[in-house]
Design an enzyme around this catalytic site. Sequence first.
Site: not given
Ligand code: RB5
Length: 154
Positions: A73, A135-136, A11-12, A101, A68, A70
């Site tokens: 998402g 096992r994995h 994403d951005h 694993h 993205c 974090t």
């Molecule tokens: C975008 O602002 C942010 O929410 C997205 O990149 C991501 O971290 C979502 O999980």
Amino acid sequence: MTSDTILIASDHAGFALKETLEKELEALGYDVEDLGPQSDASTDYADYAHPLAERVSSGNVKRGVLLCGTGLGMSYAANRHANVRAAVAWSPEIAALAREHNDANVLVLPARFVGEDEGRAILKAWLDTPFAGGRHARRVAKIEIGDEPTKENS
Ligand code: RB5
């Protein structure tokens, strides 16, 4: 495009690191297909996660990379597709274990929390680490739901 092509999308928030990692993959000799976006204008992560995950799920390609802010998402959306194992990795060690694993076929990077060099190292660890099997393999086989006979239909 071959089944060894690696798909990449973001994403951005992941755009800048996507561009860096795409160049890295090409420099390492991989065939890469960029599913977008082509700028850092605001986008919705699921619009990019689903097309990539659909192609991994169908076996059209074996691997993909999503980015993205974090990583969360993108991983939520990608992991809704059968046979997709999308792992958020914030260190090379996590990326290697996700392969060894969990046989992760999609790498997800939290782009707001890893720098360029760290991102390259995470990517390299994921690319270079084989699945350990044994096992994995038994554990990974238990991840999918819906295929297995249940008490009611066996
Ligand atoms: C975008 O602002 C942010 O929410 C997205 O990149 C991501 O971290 C979502 O999980």
